[in-house]
Each structure stands twice: as C-alpha cells, then as structure tokens.
Design a protein around this motif. Structure first.
Motif, PDB file in Angstrom:
ATOM      1  N   HIS A   1       0.818  -1.213   0.000  1.00 20.57           N
ATOM      2  CA  HIS A   1       0.000   0.000   0.000  1.00 20.57           C
ATOM      3  C   HIS A   1       0.855   1.266   0.000  1.00 20.57           C
ATOM      4  O   HIS A   1       0.474   2.257   0.635  1.00 20.57           O
ATOM      5  CB  HIS A   1      -0.912   0.028   1.227  1.00 20.57           C
ATOM      6  N   GLY A   2       1.993   1.255  -0.667  1.00 19.58           N
ATOM      7  CA  GLY A   2       2.833   2.446  -0.713  1.00 19.58           C
ATOM      8  C   GLY A   2       2.883   3.019  -2.108  1.00 19.58           C
ATOM      9  O   GLY A   2       1.949   2.870  -2.887  1.00 19.58           O
ATOM     10  N   ASN A   3       4.005   3.679  -2.439  1.00 18.80           N
ATOM     11  CA  ASN A   3       4.131   4.248  -3.781  1.00 18.80           C
ATOM     12  C   ASN A   3       4.840   3.274  -4.732  1.00 18.80           C
ATOM     13  O   ASN A   3       5.353   2.239  -4.322  1.00 18.80           O
ATOM     14  CB  ASN A   3       4.850   5.608  -3.745  1.00 18.80           C
ATOM     15  N   THR A   4       4.850   3.627  -6.000  1.00 15.76           N
ATOM     16  CA  THR A   4       5.397   2.732  -7.022  1.00 15.76           C
ATOM     17  C   THR A   4       6.880   2.466  -6.807  1.00 15.76           C
ATOM     18  O   THR A   4       7.349   1.329  -6.949  1.00 15.76           O
ATOM     19  CB  THR A   4       5.180   3.336  -8.421  1.00 15.76           C
ATOM     20  N   GLU A   5       7.615   3.514  -6.458  1.00 17.18           N
ATOM     21  CA  GLU A   5       9.067   3.372  -6.300  1.00 17.18           C
ATOM     22  C   GLU A   5       9.425   2.341  -5.239  1.00 17.18           C
ATOM     23  O   GLU A   5      10.251   1.449  -5.452  1.00 17.18           O
ATOM     24  CB  GLU A   5       9.676   4.727  -5.935  1.00 17.18           C
TER      25      GLU A   5
ATOM     26  N   SER B   1      -1.813   5.080  -9.181  1.00 17.13           N
ATOM     27  CA  SER B   1      -1.493   5.308  -7.778  1.00 17.13           C
ATOM     28  C   SER B   1      -1.050   4.001  -7.126  1.00 17.13           C
ATOM     29  O   SER B   1      -1.231   2.929  -7.680  1.00 17.13           O
ATOM     30  CB  SER B   1      -2.714   5.870  -7.037  1.00 17.13           C
ATOM     31  N   GLN B   2      -0.455   4.114  -5.935  1.00 19.98           N
ATOM     32  CA  GLN B   2       0.136   2.977  -5.233  1.00 19.98           C
ATOM     33  C   GLN B   2       1.089   2.227  -6.185  1.00 19.98           C
ATOM     34  O   GLN B   2       1.872   2.841  -6.884  1.00 19.98           O
ATOM     35  CB  GLN B   2      -0.959   2.092  -4.647  1.00 19.98           C
ATOM     36  N   ALA B   3       1.036   0.914  -6.224  1.00 24.78           N
ATOM     37  CA  ALA B   3       1.926   0.185  -7.140  1.00 24.78           C
ATOM     38  C   ALA B   3       1.569   0.514  -8.584  1.00 24.78           C
ATOM     39  O   ALA B   3       2.443   0.670  -9.443  1.00 24.78           O
ATOM     40  CB  ALA B   3       1.828  -1.316  -6.894  1.00 24.78           C
TER      41      ALA B   3
ATOM     42  N   SER C   1      -5.665  12.061  -2.918  1.00 23.89           N
ATOM     43  CA  SER C   1      -6.436  11.838  -1.703  1.00 23.89           C
ATOM     44  C   SER C   1      -7.457  12.951  -1.489  1.00 23.89           C
ATOM     45  O   SER C   1      -8.583  12.699  -1.041  1.00 23.89           O
ATOM     46  CB  SER C   1      -5.503  11.735  -0.493  1.00 23.89           C
ATOM     47  N   TYR C   2      -7.080  14.170  -1.810  1.00 22.18           N
ATOM     48  CA  TYR C   2      -8.004  15.303  -1.701  1.00 22.18           C
ATOM     49  C   TYR C   2      -9.204  15.095  -2.628  1.00 22.18           C
ATOM     50  O   TYR C   2     -10.358  15.296  -2.223  1.00 22.18           O
ATOM     51  CB  TYR C   2      -7.257  16.585  -2.071  1.00 22.18           C
ATOM     52  N   ASN C   3      -8.947  14.649  -3.834  1.00 19.99           N
ATOM     53  CA  ASN C   3     -10.040  14.379  -4.773  1.00 19.99           C
ATOM     54  C   ASN C   3     -10.922  13.229  -4.295  1.00 19.99           C
ATOM     55  O   ASN C   3     -12.125  13.193  -4.560  1.00 19.99           O
ATOM     56  CB  ASN C   3      -9.490  14.075  -6.166  1.00 19.99           C
ATOM     57  N   MET C   4     -10.320  12.276  -3.587  1.00 18.15           N
ATOM     58  CA  MET C   4     -11.092  11.155  -3.043  1.00 18.15           C
ATOM     59  C   MET C   4     -12.159  11.612  -2.066  1.00 18.15           C
ATOM     60  O   MET C   4     -13.199  10.968  -1.903  1.00 18.15           O
ATOM     61  CB  MET C   4     -10.168  10.170  -2.328  1.00 18.15           C
ATOM     62  N   THR C   5     -11.907  12.728  -1.379  1.00 19.78           N
ATOM     63  CA  THR C   5     -12.885  13.204  -0.402  1.00 19.78           C
ATOM     64  C   THR C   5     -14.196  13.589  -1.071  1.00 19.78           C
ATOM     65  O   THR C   5     -15.245  13.580  -0.425  1.00 19.78           O
ATOM     66  CB  THR C   5     -12.359  14.418   0.393  1.00 19.78           C
ATOM     67  N   ALA C   6     -14.149  13.909  -2.355  1.00 18.81           N
ATOM     68  CA  ALA C   6     -15.373  14.251  -3.086  1.00 18.81           C
ATOM     69  C   ALA C   6     -16.054  13.003  -3.633  1.00 18.81           C
ATOM     70  O   ALA C   6     -17.282  12.926  -3.692  1.00 18.81           O
ATOM     71  CB  ALA C   6     -15.049  15.219  -4.235  1.00 18.81           C
ATOM     72  N   LEU C   7     -15.274  11.998  -4.044  1.00 15.30           N
ATOM     73  CA  LEU C   7     -15.844  10.782  -4.623  1.00 15.30           C
ATOM     74  C   LEU C   7     -16.339   9.824  -3.554  1.00 15.30           C
ATOM     75  O   LEU C   7     -17.395   9.206  -3.705  1.00 15.30           O
ATOM     76  CB  LEU C   7     -14.803  10.077  -5.500  1.00 15.30           C
ATOM     77  N   GLU C   8     -15.587   9.700  -2.470  1.00 18.78           N
ATOM     78  CA  GLU C   8     -15.921   8.708  -1.448  1.00 18.78           C
ATOM     79  C   GLU C   8     -16.261   9.389  -0.133  1.00 18.78           C
ATOM     80  O   GLU C   8     -17.366   9.856   0.079  1.00 18.78           O
ATOM     81  CB  GLU C   8     -14.770   7.719  -1.292  1.00 18.78           C
ATOM     82  N   SER C   9     -15.292   9.463   0.758  1.00 16.75           N
ATOM     83  CA  SER C   9     -15.517  10.101   2.050  1.00 16.75           C
ATOM     84  C   SER C   9     -14.191  10.633   2.560  1.00 16.75           C
ATOM     85  O   SER C   9     -13.119  10.165   2.160  1.00 16.75           O
ATOM     86  CB  SER C   9     -16.091   9.109   3.064  1.00 16.75           C
ATOM     87  N   LYS C  10     -14.264  11.611   3.451  1.00 12.62           N
ATOM     88  CA  LYS C  10     -13.043  12.172   4.008  1.00 12.62           C
ATOM     89  C   LYS C  10     -12.275  11.126   4.809  1.00 12.62           C
ATOM     90  O   LYS C  10     -11.041  11.079   4.757  1.00 12.62           O
ATOM     91  CB  LYS C  10     -13.380  13.379   4.879  1.00 12.62           C
ATOM     92  N   SER C  11     -12.995  10.288   5.547  1.00 14.59           N
ATOM     93  CA  SER C  11     -12.312   9.287   6.377  1.00 14.59           C
ATOM     94  C   SER C  11     -11.538   8.297   5.523  1.00 14.59           C
ATOM     95  O   SER C  11     -10.394   7.944   5.839  1.00 14.59           O
ATOM     96  CB  SER C  11     -13.314   8.554   7.268  1.00 14.59           C
TER      97      SER C  11
ATOM     98  N   ALA D   1     -10.358   8.823   2.481  1.00  8.49           N
ATOM     99  CA  ALA D   1      -9.254   9.542   1.847  1.00  8.49           C
ATOM    100  C   ALA D   1      -8.123   9.777   2.844  1.00  8.49           C
ATOM    101  O   ALA D   1      -6.941   9.620   2.516  1.00  8.49           O
ATOM    102  CB  ALA D   1      -9.749  10.869   1.288  1.00  8.49           C
ATOM    103  N   ARG D   2      -8.485  10.148   4.040  1.00  3.29           N
ATOM    104  CA  ARG D   2      -7.460  10.414   5.054  1.00  3.29           C
ATOM    105  C   ARG D   2      -6.704   9.148   5.430  1.00  3.29           C
ATOM    106  O   ARG D   2      -5.485   9.170   5.616  1.00  3.29           O
ATOM    107  CB  ARG D   2      -8.125  11.031   6.297  1.00  3.29           C
ATOM    108  N   PHE D   3      -7.434   8.044   5.539  1.00  5.73           N
ATOM    109  CA  PHE D   3      -6.775   6.780   5.869  1.00  5.73           C
ATOM    110  C   PHE D   3      -5.814   6.369   4.759  1.00  5.73           C
ATOM    111  O   PHE D   3      -4.683   5.949   5.027  1.00  5.73           O
ATOM    112  CB  PHE D   3      -7.811   5.682   6.099  1.00  5.73           C
ATOM    113  N   GLU D   4      -6.258   6.482   3.505  1.00  3.58           N
ATOM    114  CA  GLU D   4      -5.383   6.091   2.402  1.00  3.58           C
ATOM    115  C   GLU D   4      -4.148   6.969   2.355  1.00  3.58           C
ATOM    116  O   GLU D   4      -3.035   6.495   2.127  1.00  3.58           O
ATOM    117  CB  GLU D   4      -6.132   6.147   1.065  1.00  3.58           C
ATOM    118  N   TYR D   5      -4.325   8.273   2.567  1.00  2.00           N
ATOM    119  CA  TYR D   5      -3.171   9.175   2.567  1.00  2.00           C
ATOM    120  C   TYR D   5      -2.213   8.820   3.703  1.00  2.00           C
ATOM    121  O   TYR D   5      -0.993   8.804   3.527  1.00  2.00           O
ATOM    122  CB  TYR D   5      -3.635  10.623   2.713  1.00  2.00           C
ATOM    123  N   ALA D   6      -2.775   8.500   4.861  1.00  2.00           N
ATOM    124  CA  ALA D   6      -1.940   8.150   6.009  1.00  2.00           C
ATOM    125  C   ALA D   6      -1.084   6.928   5.715  1.00  2.00           C
ATOM    126  O   ALA D   6       0.099   6.876   6.080  1.00  2.00           O
ATOM    127  CB  ALA D   6      -2.815   7.901   7.236  1.00  2.00           C
TER     128      ALA D   6
END
Length: 393
Positions: A151-155, A180-182, A315-325, A327-332
């Motif tokens: 669940h991290g970045n591609t690199e 995103s992610q891998a 993640s900011y855009n996710m708050t509009a599509l899904e929920s803030k919680s 998006a915040r968890f995924e960003y964390a």
C-alpha cells in the motif's frame, strides 16, 4: 471458472474470495451464512481464499468452514504475517503458529508480509532473520508460496519487488487507481519478473458500484453489453494478462453468483474499444467531481523538499468521490508511512512544480488547501505516533 497459473504452473482461480468482509452478527462472524456463501463460490470453481491475522475472526471462520466441509486440501489459503508488529524472530514464529491453529491446518499455500508500505519495513524484517525463516518454512512444507501485500508508492513497491525472489504479490488496483500505489507500472514490473499478481480493492470496496455518480450509472446502463458497474470493473482487470487473481469480499449469495458468472467468461484481451471508451467516460465523469484537476502525470516531481504532490491531490479528490475518512486513511498509509516524510508542510514555496504542470494548477495554494482537509490536526498527531511505532529500527 477461468484459471491463471502461479510460478509452478499450479492453477489459481481468477476470482479469489476475500474473507475480510464476512457478515457479522452481534459482533461475531455469522459462520453459517459465511459457509453458504463460501461453499457456493467453491462449487463454482473458486480455489483461492484470502484472510489475515488482523481480520477479526476471519482466519478461525475460514478454518472451521474448510474443516466442516473437508475441502482443505482442495483449496488455497492465503493469509498474512502482521509484519508491522514484528520485532524478533520469536515473534514471527508466535504469530505464524497461532495462524495455523486458527486455520486448523499445518501449512499455508500463500503467505504474505502484510501491508508493506516502504522499503525500511522490509529492511527491518531482514534484520530479524525473515529470509532464513522463509527458507526453513518452505523447506518444511509449512509455506508453499511467499509474497507481500502493498500500500505504498510505485518506487518502493519496485524496490521491495526486486529485493527478494518472491513467489507472488498483492496490490490495490482498479481503473481509478491505475497510476497510484503500485499502479500499472508495478503490475507490469511484477509480471516482467514472472511474479503472479493478486488484486485487492478491485471496486474500491464497492465505491465503483454504489457510489458512482448517477451520470456514470446511466451511461453504463445504456450500453448494449448489459454489463453492470461491477462487471465493467472486473472485466477491465481480467482483460490484463498480468493480473492473476482478483479478490472480492463477497458477503451475499447474489454477489458470489454474479462474480462467478463474470469469472467464467472473462478473458485477457477481450475488452472491445467500446468497453475501453466506456471506462474512459466513466473516469471523466468521476473527474468532474474532483477538487483539483491533477492527472497524476508527475511532471511536478520530484519536489526539492520531498513533498508527494500527486498523492496529496489524489487523496483530496477522493474526499469528493468517497468520504473524508477513507481519503485520510489512504493518505496516512501511502504517504504518512514513507520512510522520508512527504507532507505539504515541507513546501517552501519555490514554485518549481508550477513551472512544469501541464494543467497550470496553482500547486502551492492547493497544497495548503488539500493538506488541511486530508491531514487535519488529529490525523497529524495519529500519523506521527504510528510513524514512530512502525518505522522504528
């Protein structure tokens, strides 16, 4: 049911059963309901069942169901070591032995290092002797295939991928997580090494079904294919030969039957141009809800101070599509747990990113706006606490 092979040529059903979302009743898994659904999938040809140490009650329920129906030797169990809790070789054995007891088995077919997000986690595991432990368990037959979920970045995904001779890996991947992610880059990197890829969150926990904008649902309903939103998402994945198995957290007979029906006819390379166009239009509709017009092209990167700009905007855009919680968890987990901090507060306002942005986004302004939403004060405190715990050593 269609099948694709692991590295040893053994068949894996292209649809896997995600056991994290078994129905609960009174705080406990409804074992009889779960058994009916799981056995429906088994009879349809599903042979890959995914659970984890931290999925409350899941390992024990799976073990009980397989034992009741005497099918342990006819299916593949995938479960996971909570690597973020490991501090010694003794701890590895303790967790693994407990998992075997819960699962009522003496071996695991597919064993993953759970929730890897950065290279330093793998480095910590190596320090406590995980590679020797792998060798011992494979030699004894207690583990057949070793992998990791990510669940991290591609690199960092590619770094971990190249750091050991893995038998398989598991990534979050779907048509909105393509970069995103891998991402697709990670998917192809694994496939190039001959490593099977298991897909989690193929429909983002149902968000690409139930929470699609009405305009997108209407578009899909108008197509002559008759595909449901779920079917488009699953077929998009199975169209890619690099995808070995797609996990679905099925918790109704109807869901099991629909997914098995789709998996009985899905083939790599079978998507038509109209199918691709439909997915592209759905993504465009989703983008209409976005708060920042970031395409994830990464021309703004690297930031001189290490800020992961595309990840924050996504993640900011996710708050509009899904929920803030969500998006915040995924960003964390994807940014907050990187070995080197990558937060917006590290921005010094140099403006280098804006000079390269094809969308002409006022990045410096939007970074501050997005960070306030995605990483409010309580999340900042929480992320710092978790970083100290998970990134130590």
């Amino acid at each position: 049911m269609k099948y694709r092979n692991n590295r040893n040529g053994e068949p894996i059903s292209i649809l896997g059963y995600g056991c994290m979302r078994f129905t609960t009743s009174g705080g406990r898994i409804d074992i009889d309901k779960a058994e009916k659904e799981l056995m429906e999938a088994y009879r349809a040809g599903v042979n890959y069942f995914d659970t984890a140490y931290v999925y409350t009650g899941s390992e024990a329920a799976l073990g009980e169901i397989l034992e009741r129906n005497r099918i342990r030797d006819k299916v593949n169990i995938a479960t996971k070591l909570p690597q973020y809790l490991i501090g010694s070789r003794t701890a590895i054995d303790r967790y693994f032995d407990e998992e075997l007891r819960r699962l009522r088995t003496d071996y695991v077919d597919y064993y993953l290092m759970h929730h890897m997000t950065a290279m330093n986690q793998w480095d910590k595991l190596k320090k406590v002797g995980i590679e020797d432990w792998f060798a011992e368990k494979k030699a004894s037959g207690q583990i057949k295939n070793i992998g990791f979920s990510y669940h991290g970045n591609t690199e960092d995904f590619i770094g971990i991928l190249n750091s050991y001779d893995w038998d398989f890996c598991q990534i979050q991947y779907n048509y909105v997580d393509e970069t995103s992610q891998a991402g697709v880059e990670g998917l192809k990197a694994a496939a190039a090494k001959g490593i099977p890829v298991i897909i989690m969150e193929p429909l983002r926990g149902g968000k690409l079904v139930n929470l699609l904008p009405d305009k997108a649902k209407e578009l899909i309903a108008s197509k002559e294919t008759g595909y449901t939103p779920a079917e488009y998402g699953l077929r998009w994945l199975w169209n890619q030969p690099e995808v070995t198995c797609v996990l679905s957290g099925m918790n109704s007979i109807e869901m099991v039957q629909e997914n098995c029906r789709i998996a009985s006819s899905a083939e790599a390379g079978s998507f038509t141009q109209d199918d691709f166009d439909t997915i592209d239009k759905v993504k465009e509709i989703i983008k209409e809800t976005e708060l920042v017009g970031c395409t994830g092209c990464r021309y703004c990167m690297p930031c001189p101070k290490g800020v992961d700009i595309p990840a924050l905007f996504r993640s900011y855009n996710m708050t509009a599509l899904e929920s803030k919680s969500n998006a915040r968890f995924e960003y964390a987990q994807t940014v907050g747990l990187k070995k080197e901090p990558a937060f917006a507060t590290q921005c010094i306002g140099c403006g280098k990113c804006e000079q390269h942005c094809p969308q002409n986004i006022p990045i410096r302004e939007k970074l501050k706006e997005a960070d306030k939403v995605v990483r409010p004060w309580n999340y900042r405190i929480g992320i710092n606490i978790v970083r100290k715990f998970m990134l130590r050593g």
